[in-house]
Design an enzyme around this catalytic site. Sequence first.
Site, PDB file in Angstrom:
ATOM      1  N   HIS A 135       0.810  -1.221   0.000  1.00  0.00           N
ATOM      2  CA  HIS A 135       0.000   0.000   0.000  1.00  0.00           C
ATOM      3  C   HIS A 135       0.842   1.269   0.000  1.00  0.00           C
ATOM      4  O   HIS A 135       0.302   2.366  -0.099  1.00  0.00           O
ATOM      5  CB  HIS A 135      -1.045  -0.021   1.127  1.00  0.00           C
ATOM      6  CG  HIS A 135      -0.501   0.221   2.500  1.00  0.00           C
ATOM      7  ND1 HIS A 135      -0.284  -0.792   3.415  1.00  0.00           N
ATOM      8  CD2 HIS A 135      -0.145   1.355   3.135  1.00  0.00           C
ATOM      9  CE1 HIS A 135       0.182  -0.286   4.528  1.00  0.00           C
ATOM     10  NE2 HIS A 135       0.273   1.019   4.392  1.00  0.00           N
TER      11      HIS A 135
ATOM     12  N   ASP B  30       0.299  -7.583   1.375  1.00  0.00           N
ATOM     13  CA  ASP B  30       0.630  -6.166   1.527  1.00  0.00           C
ATOM     14  C   ASP B  30       2.140  -5.938   1.592  1.00  0.00           C
ATOM     15  O   ASP B  30       2.637  -5.204   2.443  1.00  0.00           O
ATOM     16  CB  ASP B  30      -0.074  -5.560   2.753  1.00  0.00           C
ATOM     17  CG  ASP B  30      -0.135  -4.038   2.669  1.00  0.00           C
ATOM     18  OD1 ASP B  30       0.344  -3.489   1.659  1.00  0.00           O
ATOM     19  OD2 ASP B  30      -0.672  -3.405   3.590  1.00  0.00           O
TER      20      ASP B  30
ATOM     21  N   SER C  50       4.465   2.719   7.743  1.00  0.00           N
ATOM     22  CA  SER C  50       4.205   1.602   6.837  1.00  0.00           C
ATOM     23  C   SER C  50       5.441   1.163   6.088  1.00  0.00           C
ATOM     24  O   SER C  50       6.125   1.976   5.475  1.00  0.00           O
ATOM     25  CB  SER C  50       3.153   2.003   5.806  1.00  0.00           C
ATOM     26  OG  SER C  50       1.888   1.782   6.309  1.00  0.00           O
TER      27      SER C  50
END
Lengths: 465, 761
Positions: A95, A125, A203
């Site tokens: 992402h 992911d 992230s």
Amino acid sequence: MSWRVLLASSVLLVALASGACVPDKDGDDVIIRKGRYEAIDFEGIIEQAKSKVFPTLVYVRPIREDYSEGKKRRMVVGGSGVIISEDGYLVTNHHVAEKAIEIRCVLYDNTMVEAELIGTDQDTDLALLKLKPEDGERTFPMAHLADSSKLEEGQFVMALGAPWGLKRSISLGIVSCAQRYLEGSSEYSLWFQSDASLNPGNSGGPLINTDGEVIGINTLATMMGGDMGFSIPSNTVRYVVEQLKAHGEVKRSWPGLRLQPLRDFDRDSFFEGNRGVLVASVDRGGPADKAGLKVGDLILSVNGQEVNGLYNETLPMIRTLLGRLPLGKEVTFQIERNGKPEAIAVTSSEKGLVEGEDLELKRWNMTVKTINEHANPHLHYYVKEGVYVQGVRYPGNAAAAGFSGRGEIILKVDNKEVKTLEDIKRIYDEVLKDSQRKYRVALKIMRNGMPSMLVLDYARDYDKQ
Amino acid sequence: MNGWMMRRPALLLAALVMAGGATIASAQESAPPAAADEVKAAEQPAAETDTEKQKQEKAKELAEQRELVARVMDQARGYLVTVATRWDKDKGETPGGGYEIEGSIANKMSSEATGLMFDPAKGLVLGPDVGHETRFVDSVRGITATGKEFPLEPYGFYLDFRGMLWKADKWPGPAEPLPWFAGPVEAMASLYLARLSRGRLGWDLAVWTGSGGHVIEATDRKADEELISSTNGGLAFDDQGRPLGFRIQPTVSVTGRRFPWRGPDIAKAPLVTFEDFEKQKPQRIAKFDKFAHEVKIVYRQPEEGEDNLEFEGEDRTSLTQYYYGYAVAPRRIFVPLKLEKIYIQRFKKIAVRFNGEELPAKFLGAYLNFGGFLIETGKAESPAVMPLQPVPLPDVNRAVLTYVAERKFGGRRDTVWYNRISGYNRSYKDTLWPETQTPLTRGTLVMDFQGRPMGMSLIERRPEEEKKGESSRSWRYRSRNDQLKLYQMDKLVDAFRNPQAHFDPNLRPTDQREEKRLVWLGVETQPVTPVLAEMLDDMASGEMVQKLTRRGQIGIRVTYVYEGSPADKAGIKPGAILIEVTEEGKDDPIELKPRGSYNRYSRYGRYSMASSTNRNNYLTKLLTRLGPGAKIALTYLEGTEKKTHDFTLAWAPYDYASANKFKDEKTGLTVKDLTYDVLAYLHLPADQPGVIVWKVEPGEKAAVARITPFMILTELNSRPLKDVDDYQKRIEAIQQAEGGGTAVIKILVMGKSRMVRIVFP
């Protein structure tokens, strides 16, 4: 699921050993002995672990194309990453890197290096990037991936990354849960949960143990309770990285069935038996359906490998097993149906894309997307092959025509059938080129399973205002 | 009422300031010449051409007139009285006099009218009757032309004209009555009217006359047209200055009958004193009471998601409501109440009270053309039946008796009063409706003074317009009595005697499912808009769509046709544009107009059954109003061809809203049958087994097992579920099994399934 925040920058979780945990090799002081704590050099441990990984930490700033709001627009995303090889491979989240057209990385020494996208895997992911230094070949400091299967609750971890774009940040916590099942997010892997502070920007950053090894990639945090962060275990990372390196994608096979644990605490459904996993749903026309698997069957083994689906937490492992079945080859499912054992031969097909492709129809002020079985099950339910309205721009022509961007499937444009993005692109181009016609086009759509017709008047050019 | 006081006279001949201390003499000298000059100027615009002789004659004439006016005023001055009535609320109620009375109450102002001291010996003042109940009178004052005030009390009302009397205990004026001239008057003679009005600093005594309309047009006092004048009233004198009478009614009789207005005639006119009227009230009520009964209606409670009913009257939310009705046959009670369909559909229990005893009754039918319904008792008979011999309404301004029983202050209240027909008004379809002087409340019986019913005030229904959805306002506004009409008895008698022929077949109590049933053609639609109409024409290279839909003003486009539905059988295909519906025997087509109810976005996201779209669209609503069995011709456009197809309307199969349902208390689950619309929306085959979840009780077993609305339960313990009854039978068997049972349920949502295992200990 809105309670989760995708962490767009990296957090490093440093696991400090606790309990029966272990001495460092350089181990000035071994810290813990059974049942007793003695002079712990806390700072020393953190310092040691950090110094190993810090140089491998990367602040990732991709520029991506986004289609979600009815127009193609570029946006800058901030995330984190960790270098895992000397030649410059770095891991981050899917992402963070998805749909990136340009990726810039800031390294530990504040130099900026462009990176190339090697591959992404939406199901886990994860994404693999490779740094492309302008000065050609170069050796990068790298982090080592730990064996995440050894991680236990209570161990100290640290999260490294660039929360909110603030480079080179580190936070500390303990593993809250080593086997976290997040429905819808961790389909192929259990995750770690820790209370090392994670924020957007974390992230893709590493979660490290006290040995300075990467044991996870930080991916999710909760929006409300700030002390819950979720990371992908390094063992999963290792496999995915290998696949991405080799194929640029993770190929999975897809038997077309959905599983259900025998003891489903979340749904208060407890079935008898101590082994196997329940077949909850069989996709019509899918491999499992063709092979004759039925809802309610109990799968005992797959391809000779026993499956144990007692709890939700066991499902990712079984899914991984199913996902790694050889493509196009028959494998045997040992099942139990109504108490009787049976063997069924299933030939898995490839899972394929898990998300549709995007297209902007600029003058109509809308973006469309192909319907994907995995990403849009509710649309796929109605139309197996088709295009839906992903977003509409406000104000804009599509919005004025009554499109909401909430699941309208486009069946026909100008009385011509639309099945693929190419179809609609072709019609769109023809229509726009046709100077004879009025600036109007009729779209036959389906909404909630019922057809309807909308007239899109595109006389107004919203881009010129 | 007092409106005539506002109007300007046709010609003001003379005016005198009487009050405020000005002397009569000075006023006489200053005011009349000014007025006289006006007359002169008006009548002889070319004054300079007059001869000297003409001027002298004119002057003489004027002097004579001046002298006459002075005489008229001298006589009138002593007798004219302003009657000032101060109104008040009575226990929160106000007389239904509209804005004027409401305003006067709010501002504590009197309403004033010119009266006349008619009988000084008894102290009786004559004036226009306003007709309101005397309980609303706070106080009445008399004010003489010289400004003296004295208290008055309402005394009585006249039966044959709109006059009433007030009584004064202390009359400050002359002791003798006016010397009425009883002799004949000449046709076309001028009439002089004197009255009091408030002006400038005090009270004006004004005399009007001349060519403005106050003329005697006929002299035959027995004949009809004695006094033709639509202008104001007052104390009338002839051109000799002799007092003739007192004019009250502002209008003349349309039927031409005469009303007493000459002094001696008024003296002889029948009068009812309020005292006598009150004395007779108990007997009258005792008589009416025998056929006017309390009717209790218990309404069915709405289920979740349904609208609450809102009631008029005192208890707006209670599901037990009390009304009053009249026995029109020994066992049949007519309730003069217009209830919207949904109210009648929710009738659960009906009871009627005879002699204090509550007895069960059943619904017979509701009337098509006026608001009212008929109920019938089992065996019990009403002690009396309302007389049904039609008695015609009297001429305008004659008094009639009124009676109404109402629910007030938690109990029954019977009101007996009187009213007058004030005129007739032309309305819908040229019907001539009698109007009353004061508004009637709904259900009021209008009778003669012998108690024979002549009419009843009911709400008019216009079924043809209601079907179009145009005249029927939302039920929230039903209490507006703007369609309250006085139905004459001859119009009602047949409806009471042969009710079946007058009933509206669509109005009847139904159960919960039936209430939601719809009449259908079997199509899903979208409204035609101007752009869509143009687009469709462009696509077909034609012009029919725009032509027939008046460029997208009307018409609805079929988007989906249910298999096996009437539309399907008629060969209507998606894409057809429905234009209008004509009921058999009517030449008034009902255009299909898209309305605001079209729900473009579903409220519940993609899970929505969206059956509300079908339920709420204009076509379905219209067809349901027309009702099953109605024969219609549907005009529609297919391609470029205009077609018409005849349908006999029929109920749609049960749909999601009206589907059979079962609440499984132990699981906390309410399920419904899979209906045709659900199957269509979910693209499921007609033989799809299962029941659909409609409601889940929070915290119960189903909720804990994460069963949510719109999930379909397809199998129970490995056997397909047929329908709700099947589910009920089987789940109850499991739940009641000795030692507990287990239900393994297969759930289906948008093509995906899962299993749920629920254990019942």
